[in-house]
Design a protein around this motif. Structure first.
Motif, PDB file in Angstrom:
ATOM      1  N   ILE A   1      -5.798   6.215  -3.111  1.00  0.00           N
ATOM      2  CA  ILE A   1      -6.750   5.136  -3.828  1.00  0.00           C
ATOM      3  C   ILE A   1      -5.762   4.120  -4.327  1.00  0.00           C
ATOM      4  CG2 ILE A   1      -8.387   4.758  -5.380  1.00  0.00           C
ATOM      5  CD1 ILE A   1      -9.523   7.585  -4.763  1.00  0.00           C
ATOM      6  N   VAL A   2      -4.699   4.377  -5.213  1.00  0.00           N
ATOM      7  CA  VAL A   2      -3.962   3.086  -5.515  1.00  0.00           C
ATOM      8  C   VAL A   2      -3.376   2.589  -4.396  1.00  0.00           C
ATOM      9  CG1 VAL A   2      -1.934   3.031  -7.319  1.00  0.00           C
ATOM     10  CG2 VAL A   2      -3.669   4.692  -7.861  1.00  0.00           C
ATOM     11  N   GLY A   3      -2.896   3.197  -3.628  1.00  0.00           N
ATOM     12  CA  GLY A   3      -2.167   2.495  -2.588  1.00  0.00           C
ATOM     13  C   GLY A   3      -3.017   1.717  -1.814  1.00  0.00           C
ATOM     14  N   ALA A   4      -4.548   2.016  -1.618  1.00  0.00           N
ATOM     15  CA  ALA A   4      -5.153   1.116  -0.894  1.00  0.00           C
ATOM     16  C   ALA A   4      -5.470  -0.059  -1.669  1.00  0.00           C
ATOM     17  CB  ALA A   4      -6.578   2.099  -0.567  1.00  0.00           C
ATOM     18  N   LEU A   5      -5.590   0.220  -3.018  1.00  0.00           N
ATOM     19  CA  LEU A   5      -5.919  -0.946  -3.946  1.00  0.00           C
ATOM     20  C   LEU A   5      -4.903  -1.873  -4.045  1.00  0.00           C
ATOM     21  CD1 LEU A   5      -7.636   0.829  -6.939  1.00  0.00           C
ATOM     22  CD2 LEU A   5      -8.827  -0.590  -5.274  1.00  0.00           C
ATOM     23  N   CYS A   6      -3.604  -1.531  -3.970  1.00  0.00           N
ATOM     24  CA  CYS A   6      -2.385  -2.389  -3.784  1.00  0.00           C
ATOM     25  C   CYS A   6      -2.373  -3.201  -2.596  1.00  0.00           C
ATOM     26  CB  CYS A   6      -1.094  -1.284  -4.025  1.00  0.00           C
ATOM     27  SG  CYS A   6      -0.959  -0.802  -5.458  1.00  0.00           S
ATOM     28  N   GLY A   7      -2.772  -2.542  -1.707  1.00  0.00           N
ATOM     29  CA  GLY A   7      -2.774  -3.304  -0.378  1.00  0.00           C
ATOM     30  C   GLY A   7      -3.865  -4.263  -0.439  1.00  0.00           C
TER      31      GLY A   7
ATOM     32  N   ALA B   1      -2.759  -1.784   4.733  1.00  0.00           N
ATOM     33  CA  ALA B   1      -2.267  -0.390   3.904  1.00  0.00           C
ATOM     34  C   ALA B   1      -2.927   0.999   4.815  1.00  0.00           C
ATOM     35  CB  ALA B   1      -3.123  -0.501   2.685  1.00  0.00           C
ATOM     36  N   TYR B   2      -4.037   0.790   5.748  1.00  0.00           N
ATOM     37  CA  TYR B   2      -4.163   1.802   6.480  1.00  0.00           C
ATOM     38  C   TYR B   2      -3.251   2.592   7.234  1.00  0.00           C
ATOM     39  CZ  TYR B   2      -6.676   4.480  10.147  1.00  0.00           C
ATOM     40  OH  TYR B   2      -7.157   5.361  10.897  1.00  0.00           O
TER      41      TYR B   2
ATOM     42  N   THR C   1       1.880  11.807   1.773  1.00  0.00           N
ATOM     43  CA  THR C   1       0.651  12.771   2.431  1.00  0.00           C
ATOM     44  C   THR C   1      -0.374  11.727   2.862  1.00  0.00           C
ATOM     45  OG1 THR C   1       1.294  14.647   1.159  1.00  0.00           O
ATOM     46  CG2 THR C   1      -0.894  14.715   2.209  1.00  0.00           C
ATOM     47  N   THR C   2      -0.815  11.743   4.158  1.00  0.00           N
ATOM     48  CA  THR C   2      -1.827  10.677   4.679  1.00  0.00           C
ATOM     49  C   THR C   2      -3.182  11.212   3.918  1.00  0.00           C
ATOM     50  OG1 THR C   2      -2.222  12.068   6.542  1.00  0.00           O
ATOM     51  CG2 THR C   2      -0.606  10.236   6.651  1.00  0.00           C
ATOM     52  N   ALA C   3      -4.163   9.981   4.084  1.00  0.00           N
ATOM     53  CA  ALA C   3      -5.388  10.225   3.658  1.00  0.00           C
ATOM     54  C   ALA C   3      -6.154  11.425   4.158  1.00  0.00           C
ATOM     55  CB  ALA C   3      -6.145   8.930   3.762  1.00  0.00           C
TER      56      ALA C   3
ATOM     57  N   GLY D   1       0.824  -1.114  -0.001  1.00  0.00           N
ATOM     58  CA  GLY D   1       0.053  -0.073   0.040  1.00  0.00           C
ATOM     59  C   GLY D   1       0.922   1.129   0.093  1.00  0.00           C
ATOM     60  N   PHE D   2       1.943   1.274   0.717  1.00  0.00           N
ATOM     61  CA  PHE D   2       2.625   2.476   0.735  1.00  0.00           C
ATOM     62  C   PHE D   2       3.541   2.630  -0.313  1.00  0.00           C
ATOM     63  CE2 PHE D   2       6.631   4.690   1.641  1.00  0.00           C
ATOM     64  CZ  PHE D   2       6.410   5.870   2.318  1.00  0.00           C
ATOM     65  N   ALA D   3       4.132   1.497  -0.985  1.00  0.00           N
ATOM     66  CA  ALA D   3       4.912   1.538  -2.110  1.00  0.00           C
ATOM     67  C   ALA D   3       3.974   2.063  -3.333  1.00  0.00           C
ATOM     68  CB  ALA D   3       5.325   0.212  -2.497  1.00  0.00           C
ATOM     69  N   GLY D   4       2.600   1.525  -3.492  1.00  0.00           N
ATOM     70  CA  GLY D   4       1.665   1.983  -4.302  1.00  0.00           C
ATOM     71  C   GLY D   4       1.386   3.605  -4.308  1.00  0.00           C
ATOM     72  N   ALA D   5       1.169   3.968  -3.202  1.00  0.00           N
ATOM     73  CA  ALA D   5       0.798   5.221  -3.118  1.00  0.00           C
ATOM     74  C   ALA D   5       2.094   6.271  -3.097  1.00  0.00           C
ATOM     75  CB  ALA D   5       0.314   5.305  -1.568  1.00  0.00           C
TER      76      ALA D   5
END
Length: 305
Positions: free
Chosen positions: A60-66, A203-204, A116-118, A49-53
């Motif tokens: 959103i991409v990071g969450a989907l990756c997670g 990912a959260y 930058t966080t959600a 999740g962090f890598a994707g974001a």
């Protein structure tokens, strides 16, 4: 008032990953599968999740990756336990060990980076209401998603035919198979759903809870999520209470340390996990009748050929 609001907001944030992971595991166990690999799926979800974001610049991409990472990890578990009929307990423990190592490999290049966080929801007029404004209308999307998800799971399990079939597979897979229901397919979908929830919960942590990734940042939350399912007696409503209760214990011990309470910091840090053990022991002693756990939990189902 400001202190109370800050504590409540902290409890909501600390409870969200527990609620997300436990919701997925509840559905998995309702289908009759015991997946002890929640911790491993969460930490891989956190790394991916962090890598994707970080690479895309999108939460959103990071969450989907997670979510995808958690589902892929759960697919390994499903292949081993449902496809090859390997012991579920041993496979889940191995999955956790694999996840811890894999997350370190994936996240090695991202240690020290920040994102930058959600963003927090802001409703003009409503978010400024004293005490309840920020609590009800000022949280990030993950908090509202976790609550919507548990409501959807409750509705699915107790108000739909598909939910009834899933519970039947957990209660008595032999009878469900005799009635013509594809038990293995249903359990596979339940395991994938649980993996997706665990990946999102992981990912959260770097996407909303903290703005960075560090190895082992789940810090045993996956194990607490497993205990929460037992604490809730496999019921969604009790799961919400349990998640926020354990989240409150986690946050209150931090405030107690900050207030200089005369208890060693190591004891205070262990308090959430100690509370988990105590609750499980009390539940075990209090359960004098039949258990509400799925009867086929942890069993291997091999359909007739």
């Amino acid at each position: 008032m400001v202190l109370v609001e800050a504590i409540i907001l902290s409890v909501l944030a600390a409870s969200t990953p527990l609620l997300l992971a436990a919701t997925g595991e509840l559905v998995t166990e309702r289908a009759g599968v015991l997946n002890l690999g929640v911790e491993g799926m969460m930490i891989v979800g956190a790394a991916c999740g962090f890598a994707g974001a970080w690479m895309s610049g999108s939460i959103i991409v990071g969450a989907l990756c997670g979510i995808v990472a958690g589902m892929l990890m759960s697919l390994i578990f499903a292949f081993m336990t449902l496809g090859l009929a390997v012991n579920q307990v041993a496979t889940g423990l191995a999955l956790t060990i694999l996840g811890i190592g894999l997350s370190g490999l994936i996240g090695a290049r991202f240690v020290g980076e920040r994102i930058t966080t959600a963003p927090k929801l802001s409703v003009p007029g409503l978010s400024d209401i004293p005490l309840v404004g920020r609590i009800l209308f000022g949280e990030d999307a993950f908090v509202y998603l976790s609550l919507a998800l548990i409501i959807a799971v409750w509705w699915f399990l107790y108000r739909t035919r598909a939910g009834l079939v899933l519970r039947a597979c957990g209660d008595n897979h032999v009878s469900a198979h005799a009635l013509g229901y594809p038990v293995l397919r249903i359990r596979l979908l339940a395991v994938l759903f649980g993996g997706g929830c665990a990946g999102l919960a992981g990912a959260y942590l770097p996407l909303a809870y903290t703005p960075f990734f560090i190895p082992g940042m789940t810090a045993g939350r996956g194990w607490i999520a497993l205990a929460l399912v037992v604490f809730a007696s496999w019921r969604p409503g009790r799961l919400v209470i349990g998640a926020y209760l354990f989240g409150a214990v986690t946050i209150l011990q931090l405030h107690a340390q900050g207030a200089g309470v005369g208890i060693p910091s190591q004891v205070m840090s262990a308090l959430p996990y100690l509370a988990t053990v105590i609750v499980l022991v009390l539940l075990s002693r209090a359960r004098t009748g039949g258990s509400t756990a799925p009867a086929a939990l942890g069993t291997v189902f091999v359909p007739d050929r």
